[in-house]
Design an enzyme around this catalytic site. Structure first.
Site, PDB file in Angstrom:
ATOM      1  N   ILE A   1       0.828  -1.222   0.000  1.00 37.96           N
ATOM      2  CA  ILE A   1       0.000   0.000   0.000  1.00 37.96           C
ATOM      3  C   ILE A   1       0.855   1.262   0.000  1.00 37.96           C
ATOM      4  CG2 ILE A   1      -2.015  -1.037   1.081  1.00 37.96           C
ATOM      5  CD1 ILE A   1      -1.058  -0.015   3.774  1.00 37.96           C
ATOM      6  N   GLY A   2       2.170   1.108   0.041  1.00 41.77           N
ATOM      7  CA  GLY A   2       3.066   2.262   0.028  1.00 41.77           C
ATOM      8  C   GLY A   2       4.498   1.809  -0.179  1.00 41.77           C
TER       9      GLY A   2
ATOM     10  N   GLY B   1       8.732   3.509  -0.672  1.00 38.45           N
ATOM     11  CA  GLY B   1       9.635   4.659  -0.729  1.00 38.45           C
ATOM     12  C   GLY B   1      11.051   4.237  -0.400  1.00 38.45           C
TER      13      GLY B   1
ATOM     14  N   VAL C   1       5.451  -0.627   2.638  1.00 38.53           N
ATOM     15  CA  VAL C   1       4.355  -0.774   3.593  1.00 38.53           C
ATOM     16  C   VAL C   1       3.320  -1.741   3.023  1.00 38.53           C
ATOM     17  CG1 VAL C   1       2.576   0.405   4.918  1.00 38.53           C
ATOM     18  CG2 VAL C   1       4.714   1.588   4.400  1.00 38.53           C
TER      19      VAL C   1
ATOM     20  N   ASP D   1       9.868  15.584   7.672  1.00 40.02           N
ATOM     21  CA  ASP D   1       9.442  15.107   6.357  1.00 40.02           C
ATOM     22  C   ASP D   1       7.932  15.283   6.178  1.00 40.02           C
ATOM     23  OD1 ASP D   1       9.981  14.131   3.842  1.00 40.02           O
ATOM     24  OD2 ASP D   1       9.956  12.017   4.426  1.00 40.02           O
TER      25      ASP D   1
END
Length: 432
Positions: free
Chosen positions: A124-125, A127, A132, A245
């Site tokens: 779902i994520g 980076g 994630v 961030d």
């Protein structure tokens, strides 16, 4: 002789000297023995009561400000070293169960089962920090599992430590909740509450059709939520936490459009009234404050600047840096300031917003943006002040630096407020 004479001391003495059937002991010996036992019992009881009343010594700390958005979680002081070096799995479970604030410890096997072997369909994520996954635990609860990548010299360990130190001890309505973690061998994973409505970035820059579901009112609600979360990090904790961030992809939204600040991997803990100087600037291009980028000087003003960029993003629907746009519009800050200077504030509003904001509401949001990105970090407002600015109906009209002049052709009053701009000052005018 009266009957009472039988109970005099002289009459009792012979009775006490009589021998009994208990080992042939005399009665007074047995009586003394039981009196001794009774006194000993009373003494032990007294000692126990005294110890229980003695206050326990514990390390003192500043209690965060309490509001309806905050749930305090009592924790014991346990270090990452304690977690990484348990004597056994049982010892690890015991250490974690004592530390309610960090949540519970999950085994790698549990999280593999929850995410179906970290299946790609559960991502779902993603980076630079890691990936994630959506996971479903044995009890049916849904979580988000962040698998920290350990590509560069312990960066995963640093992010792991940073996150649990930053948000492990409190729960706030506008901060994503840490449920638990996994630390097995080189693996470092963090388990969060699952927020079921995606990120702000997806809703602002994804394909949402010709009309954005994010109305103006929803966007302002999101902005206030983010501001409240950051205000708690800056002003409600000691040491304070600087996120470092703040950006749209790190803002999660639930079904009621409540914003939750997430991803504390770069967060820095700072003592009161202190700044931090680093030779390695961390953050995301387009959101990093100028003074932090050029000097490495970090304080809560850096987050305030990033929030100002994020608010611009909410107003305009544009990314901080967009190379697909004409050269004069690539940099959101420069374009935004230029439009305000040209008195074209109405044209800044995201065209996907169907019902445009009132002039009063728009100018309030524009002014907050400009104050947040002031090049002089000292002049930037605190996050708590920003919450007040965004929520107060009379802002920006209640200002010490305002000037009034009556319009003789009507009953309106013009209110001019000077805001900083690189080439001087720009006046925002409104009417009431």
């Amino acid at each position: 002789m009266p009957a009472s004479a039988n109970f005099s001391g002289g009459a009792l003495l012979p009775e006490l000297t009589h021998r009994t059937h208990i080992l042939g002991l005399k009665l007074y010996v047995i009586v003394l023995f039981f009196l001794l036992i009774l006194l000993t019992t009373l003494l032990i009881f007294f000692i126990c009561i005294t110890k229980r009343r003695t206050p326990l010594k514990h390390s003192s700390g500043t209690i965060p400000l309490v509001s309806k958005d905050i749930i305090q979680v009592k924790t014991h002081r346990i270090t990452v070293h304690d977690i990484n070096n348990p004597k056994s799995e049982e010892e690890k479970e015991k250490v974690v169960s004592a530390n309610i604030g960090w949540g519970r410890w999950y085994s790698l096997k549990e999280l593999e089962e929850a995410t179906r072997g970290f299946q790609e369909g559960n991502v779902i994520g993603e980076g630079g920090y890691g990936i994630v996954y959506k996971g479903i635990l044995h009890d049916g609860s849904v979580v988000a599992v962040k698998n920290l990548l350990n590509n560069n010299k312990g960066q995963a360990e640093k992010e792991f430590k940073g996150e649990v130190e930053a948000i492990g001890k409190v729960r706030h309505k506008h901060l994503v909740g840490l449920v638990g973690y996994c630390a097995e061998g080189a693996q470092r994973m963090l388990v969060y509450e699952y927020i079921d409505n995606g990120t702000l970035e997806q809703w602002l820059h994804g394909d949402v059709g010709s009309v954005s579901p994010l109305t103006w009112d929803i966007r302002m609600k999101v902005a206030v939520g983010i501001a409240k979360g950051l205000a708690y990090l800056h002003e409600g904790l000691e040491p304070k936490v600087v996120h470092r961030d703040v950006k749209s992809s790190n803002i999660l939204l639930d079904k009621k459009w409540n914003a939750k600040v997430s991803d504390f991997g770069l967060a820095k803990l700072l003592g009161s009234e202190k700044s931090y100087v680093t030779t390695r600037v961390m953050g995301t291009f387009g959101y990093v404050s100028p003074e932090y980028a050029s000097t490495g000087m970090l304080n809560e003003g850096s987050d305030v600047y990033s929030f100002g960029i994020l608010l611009m993003e909410l107003i305009t629907g544009r990314s901080p840096i967009d190379y697909s746009r004409p050269p004069a519009e690539m940099n959101l800050v420069d374009w935004f300031k230029g439009m305000v200077a040209s008195r074209c504030g109405d044209e800044l509003v995201d065209p996907l917003i169907e019902i445009k904001p009132s002039p009063r509401s728009l100018k309030r949001a524009l002014l907050v943006c400009l104050r947040c990105i002031d090049l002089d970090v000292i002049k930037r407002p605190k996050m708590g002040q920003i919450v007040h600015m965004l929520e107060a109906d009379d802002f920006p009209f209640r200002s010490e630096h305002r000037t009034r002049e009556t319009d003789h052709d009507s009953s309106r009053t013009t209110v001019s407020i000077k805001v900083p701009y690189p080439t001087g000052h720009v006046e925002l005018s409104s009417w009431r």
